[in-house]
Design a protein around this motif. Sequence first.
Motif, PDB file in Angstrom:
ATOM      1  N   LEU A   1       2.082  -1.662 -11.697  1.00  0.00           N
ATOM      2  CA  LEU A   1       3.209  -0.965 -11.714  1.00  0.00           C
ATOM      3  C   LEU A   1       4.415  -1.838 -12.364  1.00  0.00           C
ATOM      4  O   LEU A   1       5.500  -1.106 -13.003  1.00  0.00           O
ATOM      5  CB  LEU A   1       3.969  -0.957 -10.486  1.00  0.00           C
ATOM      6  CG  LEU A   1       5.105  -0.385 -10.309  1.00  0.00           C
ATOM      7  CD1 LEU A   1       5.677   0.909 -10.246  1.00  0.00           C
ATOM      8  CD2 LEU A   1       5.142  -0.267  -8.050  1.00  0.00           C
TER       9      LEU A   1
ATOM     10  N   GLY B   1      -2.727   1.588 -10.751  1.00  0.00           N
ATOM     11  CA  GLY B   1      -3.086   1.684  -8.727  1.00  0.00           C
ATOM     12  C   GLY B   1      -2.933   0.297  -8.426  1.00  0.00           C
ATOM     13  O   GLY B   1      -3.676   0.015  -7.297  1.00  0.00           O
ATOM     14  N   THR B   2      -2.410  -0.833  -8.794  1.00  0.00           N
ATOM     15  CA  THR B   2      -1.984  -1.759  -7.974  1.00  0.00           C
ATOM     16  C   THR B   2      -1.158  -2.036  -9.097  1.00  0.00           C
ATOM     17  O   THR B   2       0.002  -1.745 -10.009  1.00  0.00           O
ATOM     18  CB  THR B   2      -2.608  -2.814  -9.157  1.00  0.00           C
ATOM     19  OG1 THR B   2      -2.518  -3.625 -10.166  1.00  0.00           O
ATOM     20  CG2 THR B   2      -4.224  -2.805  -8.940  1.00  0.00           C
ATOM     21  N   VAL B   3       0.006  -3.026  -8.158  1.00  0.00           N
ATOM     22  CA  VAL B   3       2.007  -3.585  -7.861  1.00  0.00           C
ATOM     23  C   VAL B   3       1.600  -4.718  -9.244  1.00  0.00           C
ATOM     24  O   VAL B   3       2.555  -4.162  -9.975  1.00  0.00           O
ATOM     25  CB  VAL B   3       1.972  -4.706  -6.538  1.00  0.00           C
ATOM     26  CG1 VAL B   3       3.245  -5.147  -7.051  1.00  0.00           C
ATOM     27  CG2 VAL B   3       2.146  -4.187  -5.363  1.00  0.00           C
TER      28      VAL B   3
ATOM     29  N   VAL C   1       4.173   5.811  -5.319  1.00  0.00           N
ATOM     30  CA  VAL C   1       4.077   6.037  -6.716  1.00  0.00           C
ATOM     31  C   VAL C   1       3.702   6.965  -6.834  1.00  0.00           C
ATOM     32  O   VAL C   1       3.877   7.807  -8.128  1.00  0.00           O
ATOM     33  CB  VAL C   1       4.075   4.172  -6.967  1.00  0.00           C
ATOM     34  CG1 VAL C   1       4.076   4.883  -8.504  1.00  0.00           C
ATOM     35  CG2 VAL C   1       5.090   3.184  -6.774  1.00  0.00           C
TER      36      VAL C   1
ATOM     37  N   LEU D   1       2.608   1.533  -3.635  1.00  0.00           N
ATOM     38  CA  LEU D   1       1.732   2.550  -4.071  1.00  0.00           C
ATOM     39  C   LEU D   1       1.409   3.857  -4.012  1.00  0.00           C
ATOM     40  O   LEU D   1       1.364   4.921  -4.946  1.00  0.00           O
ATOM     41  CB  LEU D   1       0.604   1.485  -4.494  1.00  0.00           C
ATOM     42  CG  LEU D   1       0.782  -0.071  -5.079  1.00  0.00           C
ATOM     43  CD1 LEU D   1      -0.500  -1.218  -4.947  1.00  0.00           C
ATOM     44  CD2 LEU D   1       1.605   0.928  -6.623  1.00  0.00           C
ATOM     45  N   ARG D   2       1.149   4.072  -3.418  1.00  0.00           N
ATOM     46  CA  ARG D   2       1.374   5.415  -2.876  1.00  0.00           C
ATOM     47  C   ARG D   2       2.159   6.888  -2.735  1.00  0.00           C
ATOM     48  O   ARG D   2       2.075   7.878  -3.080  1.00  0.00           O
ATOM     49  CB  ARG D   2       1.384   5.617  -0.779  1.00  0.00           C
ATOM     50  CG  ARG D   2       0.638   6.946  -0.263  1.00  0.00           C
ATOM     51  CD  ARG D   2       0.053   7.001   1.191  1.00  0.00           C
ATOM     52  NE  ARG D   2       2.020   7.434   1.691  1.00  0.00           N
ATOM     53  CZ  ARG D   2       1.552   5.406   2.506  1.00  0.00           C
ATOM     54  NH1 ARG D   2       0.587   4.686   2.530  1.00  0.00           N
ATOM     55  NH2 ARG D   2       2.691   5.937   3.103  1.00  0.00           N
TER      56      ARG D   2
ATOM     57  N   ARG E   1       1.021  -1.033  -0.117  1.00  0.00           N
ATOM     58  CA  ARG E   1      -0.225   0.160   0.159  1.00  0.00           C
ATOM     59  C   ARG E   1       1.233   1.190   0.132  1.00  0.00           C
ATOM     60  O   ARG E   1       0.488   2.681  -0.414  1.00  0.00           O
ATOM     61  CB  ARG E   1      -1.631   0.041   1.544  1.00  0.00           C
ATOM     62  CG  ARG E   1      -2.083  -1.155   1.398  1.00  0.00           C
ATOM     63  CD  ARG E   1      -2.781  -1.284   2.151  1.00  0.00           C
ATOM     64  NE  ARG E   1      -4.285  -1.564   2.570  1.00  0.00           N
ATOM     65  CZ  ARG E   1      -3.850  -2.988   2.568  1.00  0.00           C
ATOM     66  NH1 ARG E   1      -3.116  -3.242   3.833  1.00  0.00           N
ATOM     67  NH2 ARG E   1      -4.961  -4.428   3.084  1.00  0.00           N
TER      68      ARG E   1
ATOM     69  N   THR F   1       4.413  -8.823  -4.124  1.00  0.00           N
ATOM     70  CA  THR F   1       4.994  -8.036  -4.920  1.00  0.00           C
ATOM     71  C   THR F   1       6.543  -8.362  -4.265  1.00  0.00           C
ATOM     72  O   THR F   1       7.075  -8.974  -5.519  1.00  0.00           O
ATOM     73  CB  THR F   1       5.174  -6.929  -3.363  1.00  0.00           C
ATOM     74  OG1 THR F   1       3.986  -6.402  -3.173  1.00  0.00           O
ATOM     75  CG2 THR F   1       6.309  -5.779  -4.291  1.00  0.00           C
TER      76      THR F   1
ATOM     77  N   CYS G   1      -0.939   6.680 -13.624  1.00  0.00           N
ATOM     78  CA  CYS G   1      -0.879   5.799 -12.508  1.00  0.00           C
ATOM     79  C   CYS G   1      -1.618   4.531 -12.115  1.00  0.00           C
ATOM     80  O   CYS G   1      -2.218   4.240 -12.329  1.00  0.00           O
ATOM     81  CB  CYS G   1      -0.978   7.488 -11.425  1.00  0.00           C
ATOM     82  SG  CYS G   1       0.051   6.523  -9.944  1.00  0.00           S
TER      83      CYS G   1
END
Length: 377
Positions: free
Chosen positions: A276, A271-273, A258, A255-256, A252, A320, A269
């Motif tokens: 990303l 919103g999920t791993v 990022v 992602l914040r 969490r 992750t 942007c």
Amino acid sequence: MARAPRLTESAGAVFAVLAGAGRATRPQLASLAGLSKPTVSSAVAELEGVRLAAHSGTASSGTGRNAAVYRLGPAAGAVLAVDLGPALTRVRGCALDGTLLAEATGSRAGAADVVREALDALPADAPLRTIVVAVGDVTAPHKEGAGMRPATAKAGPVFDAVAVALPPGVPVHLENNVNCAALAELHEGAARGRNTFGYLRIGVGIGLGIVVGGQVLRGANGAAGELARLPYPWDDGREPRHEALEEYIGARSLLRRVAEAWPDADGPCPGTVEQLFALAGQGRAAARAAVDRHAVDVGRLAAAVTAVLDPGLVVLGGSTGAYPQLLHGVRAELARLSWPTEVVSSTVGDLGTVVGAARLAVSRGVQTVTESAGTKD
């Protein structure tokens, strides 16, 4: 729960060997159990008499004669493994030789229904020997008459919701989910052949499964490997906070960070791993930078693990941590800060926890059948 029949010591030993082998002839059982052929013949007859072993065809002995092959019988029973994950509940039912008999997957909110679905799929005549529930928490030591409980409120409510679906009278064993995944890596994954290693899980939370000499190290409080409790931050004028390291490295917060640094020119942007890492794989600079920075953070955590344990091998797992894109950066940071340690990605994936829990359940199920062995001798 149907009680296992009392067995002689030799029958108990042969049953345990047969469960591990799956199928075997009497000469093979004698060799594996270290017993004489007449003793094994008597033990097999005893097991057949109580339906714990059954004839399963013949096999050539290599001398022109056929040998009878045996497998576990219908009275051997089954076990259940439940993985109460952060998003999904996974359940597996297995025979005591590890054969998969039933499985079900569903939401965490519907965990009890997922358990019932798997129970309904088990053979009706197979007694349930034991249940292992994997939870994302420290498991409290067993107290006489009280049963096992998650140590904190983190996993307590979902465990209580599932407990109502578990059959009464069946032993229930709780185990930390990371420890279960470490067992899966040891027996079926990236750590096969390595009796000492650390399984470092990075996802919504963080945790470490410690395997030493082929056994999971649990610690005096059952809390070995609780990396979330490492003091963080640790610097002048900065006070460590409870589980602050997990908050920083967890998915969490990743992602914040990022989102805070994402340039408008790079489009939406992630919103999920998954998004990303997909963008990083496509060469998007902002995503690549975020992944590289995360690899450095994980590498520093791996260096802390190595400084304490010197495990020789670190297996990266979790929603992750299992991404191979992290490997180069983790290896480089670990090499910079500590001594040579091999780092590899998990090969059991999302199923690691339930696979490890099932293996533990099978072991305990066999124990329930054999624990009374010797009372007839």
